[in-house]
Scaffold this motif. Structure first.
Motif, PDB file in Angstrom:
ATOM      1  N   ASP A  76       0.842  -1.195   0.000  1.00  0.00           N
ATOM      2  CA  ASP A  76       0.000   0.000   0.000  1.00  0.00           C
ATOM      3  C   ASP A  76       0.876   1.244   0.000  1.00  0.00           C
ATOM      4  O   ASP A  76       2.044   1.205   0.412  1.00  0.00           O
ATOM      5  CB  ASP A  76      -0.935   0.017   1.218  1.00  0.00           C
ATOM      6  N   ALA A  77       0.309   2.319  -0.498  1.00  0.00           N
ATOM      7  CA  ALA A  77       0.990   3.610  -0.512  1.00  0.00           C
ATOM      8  C   ALA A  77      -0.057   4.706  -0.366  1.00  0.00           C
ATOM      9  O   ALA A  77      -1.105   4.654  -1.015  1.00  0.00           O
ATOM     10  CB  ALA A  77       1.778   3.794  -1.804  1.00  0.00           C
TER      11      ALA A  77
ATOM     12  N   THR B  68      -0.101   8.947  -0.352  1.00  0.00           N
ATOM     13  CA  THR B  68       0.681  10.156  -0.554  1.00  0.00           C
ATOM     14  C   THR B  68      -0.210  11.376  -0.439  1.00  0.00           C
ATOM     15  O   THR B  68      -1.228  11.464  -1.138  1.00  0.00           O
ATOM     16  CB  THR B  68       1.352  10.138  -1.943  1.00  0.00           C
TER      17      THR B  68
ATOM     18  N   ALA C 182       2.699   8.212  -5.262  1.00  0.00           N
ATOM     19  CA  ALA C 182       2.340   6.945  -4.628  1.00  0.00           C
ATOM     20  C   ALA C 182       2.795   5.759  -5.471  1.00  0.00           C
ATOM     21  O   ALA C 182       3.300   4.756  -4.945  1.00  0.00           O
ATOM     22  CB  ALA C 182       0.838   6.886  -4.387  1.00  0.00           C
TER      23      ALA C 182
ATOM     24  N   GLN D  92       6.397   5.135  -5.179  1.00  0.00           N
ATOM     25  CA  GLN D  92       6.706   4.533  -3.881  1.00  0.00           C
ATOM     26  C   GLN D  92       6.355   3.052  -3.870  1.00  0.00           C
ATOM     27  O   GLN D  92       7.102   2.224  -3.335  1.00  0.00           O
ATOM     28  CB  GLN D  92       5.921   5.254  -2.780  1.00  0.00           C
ATOM     29  N   LEU D  93       5.243   2.677  -4.490  1.00  0.00           N
ATOM     30  CA  LEU D  93       4.722   1.320  -4.407  1.00  0.00           C
ATOM     31  C   LEU D  93       5.358   0.365  -5.411  1.00  0.00           C
ATOM     32  O   LEU D  93       5.731  -0.762  -5.055  1.00  0.00           O
ATOM     33  CB  LEU D  93       3.205   1.361  -4.586  1.00  0.00           C
TER      34      LEU D  93
END
Length: 210
Positions: free
Chosen positions: A165-166, A168, A185, A188-189
Motif C-alpha cells: 500500500d501507498a 501520498t 504513490a 513509492q509502491l
C-alpha cells in the motif's frame, strides 16, 4: 413547385439537419493523465540479474476501479469521479504497464512482459487492486492498496503473497494535484512490488535447481 419535388427536397434536407445537430452538440473537455515512473532501480532487488522470465497479469479490480475515470472518495463508502479528467488507460492496465516498466528499470530481469505478450514465462505476477482513489476524509491523499501473488506459470500454484500500500498527501482536491499525488504513490509502491517479486522468484528458482 409540384408535390413530388417538394417531398424530394424535404428528404434531402433531413440528413443535413441531423448532421448539423451533431456538430452543434457541446463536448465536455477533459484532460488525460499518464503517470510516469522514475527511471531508478528497485533498491532492495537482488544484486545479480535473474535468469528466469516473468509474466505480469492485468490486475483484478472492482467495476468502480476498472475505469479510465479518476476516482474520488469524499467519505468512506462514497465514490465519485473527476468530471474533467481521465487516466490514459484503465487503472488496472495502467498499473500493469508501470509494474512491467519497473522491472525493466531494475535492470535485474530481461524476460518480463504482460501476460498477453506471449512470453514463455517461468512465473506470473498476479495482482488484486483493492484501492486506487483520492481520499478526502481525514486529509486529502492518493491511496493505492493491492495484493500481489507470485504464481508458478505452469501449474498456477501460489508460491508467495504480499500486501502493498501507498498513501501520498495531495496539496489540494483538484485533478492536477490528485495526479501528482498518485504519481508519487506509484513511484513509492511499484519498486517495492518489483523488489519483492525478484527476491521471492529468485528464492523459488534456487530451490528448483537443488
Amino acid at each position: 413547385m409540384n408535390a413530388r419535388f417538394r417531398l424530394h427536397a424535404l428528404l434531402l434536407a433531413l440528413p443535413l439537419a441531423a448532421c448539423s445537430s451533431l456538430f452543434n452538440v457541446q463536448r465536455t473537455p477533459f484532460t488525460i493523465y499518464s503517470p510516469r515512473l522514475a527511471a531508478t532501480a528497485a533498491t532492495d532487488a537482488p544484486p545479480m540479474r535473474v535468469d528466469w522470465q516473468l509474466a505480469v497479469e492485468t490486475p483484478l479490480a472492482s467495476d468502480a476501479l476498472d475505469t479510465v475515470r479518476i476516482v474520488v472518495m469524499p467519505r468512506p463508502g462514497v465514490i465519485e469521479v473527476f468530471p474533467g479528467a481521465r487516466w490514459s488507460d484503465s487503472a488496472p492496465a495502467l498499473l500493469r504497464n508501470l509494474v512491467v516498466q519497473g522491472f525493466e528499470n531494475s535492470q535485474r530481469i530481461t524476460g518480463v512482459g504482460s501476460a498477453a505478450s506471449g512470453l514463455r514465462a517461468d512465473y506470473a505476477l498476479a495482482i488484486t487492486l483493492h484501492d486506487f482513489q483520492l481520499e478526502i476524509d481525514g486529509g486529502t491523499r492518493a491511496v493505492i492498496r493491492l495484493q500481489a501473488r507470485l504464481l508458478d506459470y505452469t501449474t498456477n500454484r501460489v508460491l508467495a503473497a504480499q500486501a502493498f500500500d501507498a498513501e501520498t498527501p495531495a496539496r489540494g482536491s483538484d485533478a492536477a494535484t490528485a495526479f501528482a499525488a498518485f504519481e508519487a504513490a506509484l513511484n513509492q509502491l511499484v519498486p517495492g512490488v518489483v523488489a519483492w517479486t525478484l527476491r521471492e522468484g529468485e528464492a523459488m528458482h534456487a530451490n528448483r535447481k537443488e
